[in-house]
Design an enzyme around this catalytic site. Structure first.
Site, short mmCIF file in Angstrom:
data_model
loop_
_atom_site.label_atom_id
_atom_site.label_comp_id
_atom_site.label_asym_id
_atom_site.label_seq_id
_atom_site.Cartn_x
_atom_site.Cartn_y
_atom_site.Cartn_z
N LYS A 68 67.73 42.80 70.77
CA LYS A 68 67.05 41.80 69.96
C LYS A 68 66.81 42.29 68.54
O LYS A 68 67.14 41.62 67.56
CB LYS A 68 65.72 41.48 70.63
CG LYS A 68 64.79 40.68 69.80
CD LYS A 68 63.41 40.73 70.38
CE LYS A 68 62.71 42.03 70.02
NZ LYS A 68 61.27 41.99 70.30
N THR A 69 66.25 43.49 68.46
CA THR A 69 65.94 44.02 67.14
C THR A 69 67.22 44.24 66.34
O THR A 69 67.26 44.01 65.14
CB THR A 69 65.15 45.33 67.27
OG1 THR A 69 64.08 45.12 68.18
CG2 THR A 69 64.58 45.75 65.95
N ASP A 255 59.53 37.51 64.81
CA ASP A 255 59.77 38.34 65.99
C ASP A 255 58.71 37.98 67.05
O ASP A 255 57.61 37.55 66.70
CB ASP A 255 59.63 39.81 65.59
CG ASP A 255 60.17 40.73 66.65
OD1 ASP A 255 60.87 40.25 67.56
OD2 ASP A 255 59.90 41.94 66.57
N GLU A 256 59.03 38.18 68.30
CA GLU A 256 58.08 37.94 69.40
C GLU A 256 57.44 36.55 69.30
O GLU A 256 56.21 36.40 69.39
CB GLU A 256 56.96 39.00 69.40
CG GLU A 256 57.45 40.43 69.43
CD GLU A 256 57.87 40.90 70.81
OE1 GLU A 256 58.09 40.05 71.71
OE2 GLU A 256 57.99 42.12 70.99
N GLN A 286 58.60 37.08 78.65
CA GLN A 286 57.77 38.23 78.30
C GLN A 286 56.49 37.80 77.59
O GLN A 286 55.89 38.60 76.86
CB GLN A 286 58.55 39.21 77.43
CG GLN A 286 59.66 39.90 78.20
CD GLN A 286 60.28 41.03 77.40
OE1 GLN A 286 59.65 42.05 77.15
NE2 GLN A 286 61.52 40.84 76.97
N ARG A 639 61.22 47.71 81.90
CA ARG A 639 61.06 48.87 81.03
C ARG A 639 61.92 50.03 81.51
O ARG A 639 62.15 50.98 80.79
CB ARG A 639 59.60 49.38 81.01
CG ARG A 639 58.55 48.46 80.46
CD ARG A 639 58.90 47.87 79.17
NE ARG A 639 59.50 46.55 79.33
CZ ARG A 639 60.17 45.91 78.40
NH1 ARG A 639 60.35 46.46 77.23
NH2 ARG A 639 60.69 44.73 78.62
#
Length: 801
Positions: A68-69, A255-256, A286, A639
């Site tokens: 994503k980043t 973002d997010e 998430q 994770r």
DNA sequence: AGCCTCCTAATTTTT
DNA sequence: TTAGGAGGCT
């Protein structure tokens, strides 16, 4: 007035060297300079699609570990490289400073140069501060307003509650601050709170909210929620200003996005309303911050908000094995109303998710400790892992204790992420209050905080006198104090102390404005002259040295800033304290804190109904709450890169009572084909029984491996070292484990012994309980430690008293 | 001002 | 169980 002349932020700045020089006419025709874009090569088709769709609304649904980043930062690089936007025309928002920092670094890497000219890359809050300082007067503030932290906020609210004659026991300030925060998250000013909500806080919530906002205005202050709320208000009321920013921020990236609250959503929607060049990145699966105002609805509604939006799903996962992804998918499938994504991976092989039940929480901690050591050695079928590669993720922080206790006992280094932040510490806040007063004597909250810290003999009565004088004369508390001193209103020790304080404040303020000294020297001087440093030096509690340490760090942090104002402005928004320690350590943290991180090996303990999913969450938010818990489970599993271990216990100590627990419903949602059920080693005759519904058949080989490992473990070795090798002769691999515990009783200590512990250093034995010693450590304070990890100080070379 | 005792609540947390 | 806050007492 502070330095906020950042009008230059909007001036066209020279495009980056590599940026194209395409005549406007050609740009208008859609022609851009053909230029190499090597950064695009490393992208997969979905990522590339998301990166290249520069214009119009884009929703990038990026699952965990899907790059994503990378996509987001490449998009920024692409915007710059194609000349679509200048660095200062891109608004790119994150939630945390850490995320903002990382984004800056990565964009810089992609472009091969630093990104000095991206002033609008930051957190919602930091960007809003910048904006609000330019337009503060529109909401009744001056541009040098201060930002209150939660502590200030609560103290202020408490005053209001007391003034309103409300029983602050039944209606505590923290509750009210929660209510008000919620309203602000929804972008409701006091006038906008719907009647349905008005009954909150004993029917006086709205009224107090009103008063609070008025008080903030008088104090020229605002809280975190206000930063957003004020900007939304300004944008809504002043079309010209909104237009100006709509023009300047030609491209918006978020973002997010699943974590945005209503205020943030409105803020974004207002800014994007013109060109609609907004790219939101997020993952509905998430979304774990509903309880603090995040609206999953924002991301679910994106296509309705921005008709014709391009939706790109990033589903190829580069982080975890197929089994881990399969397990995560199985759990999250239980949620309704998802946008629907399924992660997949190219990677072959990998272990199944390991599942194990334990007798109780201590057993669980013990077992995890051994597993960590086994993985460290690489005897779990994997290459040896560093402790840095392993993490324990818990639902609630109280679960950490069992692990900490265990790891202290076996001497396994660990780090806890979370806990009180640096700038939330008492001493840091006190010091900051002094700095704030040096900058501005109008800061009543700061004055209240430190007026009697260190003790100056100024009790409640003295403070009331000062307040009365200030109110009567319509001046700040510092002025009120000055009047009190001049008129001799406060007698004795307090009078002298207050006089000194006022003189000091004047001197510091003068020195600051004259800039005779550097701000670092000034800060040191303030802390010394005020007696604050001495206050902690005279304090004999075990925390005092640490606090002095922190103050030193604070002063050191000052060096990175131009002046005190600049520091204060930033410190309220930034300042995450990551004191890097080079030693290898296992990480213990909450699931919430783990979002965005990844580890080769992850442990997820405490999967028991009531604990996880949390009972409270389900009671308070019903199905919504349960779904958020489930997303938390999903976050936890995803994770892990290669080894994911889920565990639960049949019994757990809850508020000092042993309670029998049932495995979490999420355990049963794990698809069987992705799970490997381990049987706990029978060392304690434990083993999880019929209650689990699990088959309990385990592998004998595994069990034996565990047994043998126990005696080669680093913990075992450390223990032998710690005991000066005394036990070595008698304990050999293969002997019953019980013997180890018996051996501990051999070492005898008496009260008053000077002792040494590998982790805590020197200390004194205060008491003895069986094989546990109560020790007052010189540095680490009081601890209970099993005697076998303690050696007499004389043997270690310390001089006994 | 400082110490002691009683009471209550007890997830997650960034800015 | 325990930690933190409030109120009371010296």
């Amino acid at each position: 007035m502070s330095d906020f002349d950042d009008d230059d932020l909007f001036e066209p700045i020279e495009p980056a060297q590599s940026a194209p020089k395409v005549p406007l006419s050609q740009r208008a025709m859609g022609i851009s300079a053909p230029r190499p874009a090597p950064y695009l090569d490393g992208l997969n088709p979905a990522q590339r699609e998301a990166v290249e769709a520069l214009d119009g609304p884009v929703l990038m649904l990026a699952g965990a570990g899907t790059g994503k980043t990378k996509a987001l930062t490449t998009r920024i690089a692409h915007l710059l490289n194609t000349g679509q936007a200048r660095p200062n025309e891109i608004l790119s928002v994150t939630f945390t400073n850490k995320a903002a920092r990382e984004m800056k670094n990565r964009v810089a890497n992609l472009l091969g140069q630093t990104v000095e000219g991206m002033p609008w890359m930051g957190t919602f809050h930091s960007i809003c501060v910048k904006l609000l300082r330019r337009h503060a007067e529109l909401v009744g503030l001056k541009s040098n307003f201060t930002i209150l932290d939660t502590d200030d906020q609560n103290r202020l609210l408490k005053q209001l509650i007391v003034a309103a004659n409300i029983d602050e026991k039944r209606w505590p300030a923290r509750l009210l601050s929660g209510v008000i925060d919620n309203w602000k998250n929804r972008a409701w000013t006091p006038a906008q709170v719907p009647t349905g909500d008005a009954s909150a806080f004993n029917g006086q919530g709205v009224d107090l909210y009103h008063q609070y906002q008025e008080r903030l205005k008088t104090l020229n202050a605002c809280d975190f929620g206000d930063l957003l709320l004020h900007m939304v208000t300004i944008f809504q009321r002043h079309d010209d200003i909104l237009k100006q920013y709509q023009t300047w921020f030609r491209y918006i990236l978020v973002d997010e996005y699943q974590d945005t609250n209503v205020a943030q959503y409105l803020w974004l929607r207002l800014l994007a309303a013109g060109h609609k060049n907004i790219c939101c990145v997020g993952d509905d699966d998430q979304s774990i911050y509903g309880w603090r105002g995040a609206e999953v609805g924002n991301i679910l509604r994106f296509e309705a908000d921005f008709p014709g939006a391009k939706v790109v799903k990033l589903e190829q996962n580069y982080r975890s094995t197929a089994h881990i992804l399969g397990a995560a998918a199985g759990v999250i499938r239980g949620n309704e109303g998802r946008l629907g994504k399924e992660l997949w991976t190219d990677a072959e092989g990998g272990d199944k998710v390991r599942l194990i039940g334990h007798w109780d929480g201590n057993e669980e901690a013990r077992w995890v400790g051994e597993e960590l050591e086994a993985m460290q050695r690489g005897t779990r079928g994997n290459a040896p892992l560093s402790l840095d590669d392993m993490a324990i993720l818990v639902r609630a922080s109280h679960q950490m204790r069992a692990f900490e206790d265990r790891f202290l006992t076996i001497g396994l280094p660990y780090r806890v992420i979370g806990g009180p932040r640096f700038y939330e510490r008492l001493e840091i806040r006190d010091a900051m209050a002094y700095f704030r007063l040096a900058v501005s004597q109008d800061d009543d909250l700061a004055f209240e905080r430190i007026v009697n810290t260190p003790r100056r003999g100024l009790g409640d009565k003295a403070v009331q006198t000062i307040q009365r004088l200030a109110r009567q004369n319509g001046v700040s508390l510092v002025e009120g104090a000055r009047i009190a001193v001049e008129q001799g209103e406060i007698k004795g020790k307090g009078g002298k102390g207050l006089a000194d304080l006022v003189i000091g404040l004047d001197r510091w303020h003068k020195q600051m404005t004259e800039e005779a000294d550097t701000h670092v020297e000034l800060a040191e001087m303030i802390l010394d002259d005020s007696g604050y440093t001495a206050h902690w030096m005279n304090d004999k509690t075990p925390e005092a040295p640490g606090r002095l340490e922190n103050l030193k760090e604070l002063v050191k942090a000052l060096e990175g800033f131009e002046n005190l104002q600049g520091f204060l402005e930033h410190v309220s928004l930034i300042m995450d304290n990551e004191s890097e320690n080079s030693e290898e350590k296992v990480t213990i943290m909450t699931l919430h804190a783990a979002k965005g991180l990844e580890y080769p090996a992850v442990f997820l303990p405490g999967w028991e109904d009531g604990l996880f999913p949390s009972q409270r969450s389900m009671d308070e938010s019903g199905l919504k709450g349960l779904e958020e818990e489930r997303r938390l489970a999903y976050v936890g599993i995803t994770r892990a890169e290669t080894i994911c271990t889920i565990s639960f216990a049949a019994n757990r100590l809850v508020y000092g009572q042993w309670q029998s627990q049932l495995p979490s419903r999420f355990v049963d949602e794990l698809p069987e084909e992705h799970v490997d059920v381990l049987t706990p080693p029978g060392l304690y005759g434990g083993g999880y029984g019929a209650a689990s519904g699990m088959s309990g058949v385990g592998s004998k080989i595994e069990e034996q491996a565990l047994r043998a490992d126990a005696y080669n473990s680093p913990g075992w070795k450390r223990m032998q070292e710690n005991t000066g090798g005394k036990l070595r002769a008698k304990s050999s691999p293969g002997e019953a484990r019980g013997l180890v515990i018996d051996m501990a009783a051999v070492s005898s200590f008496t009260q008053g012994n000077r002792v040494f512990h590998q982790k805590f250093g020197y200390g004194t034995v205060m008491g003895i309980e069986g094989d546990k010693l109560d020790i007052e450590f010189d540095k680490a304070g009081a601890k209970k430690v099993i005697s076998k990890f303690i050696i007499l100080a004389s043997e270690a070379g310390d001089v006994p008293f």
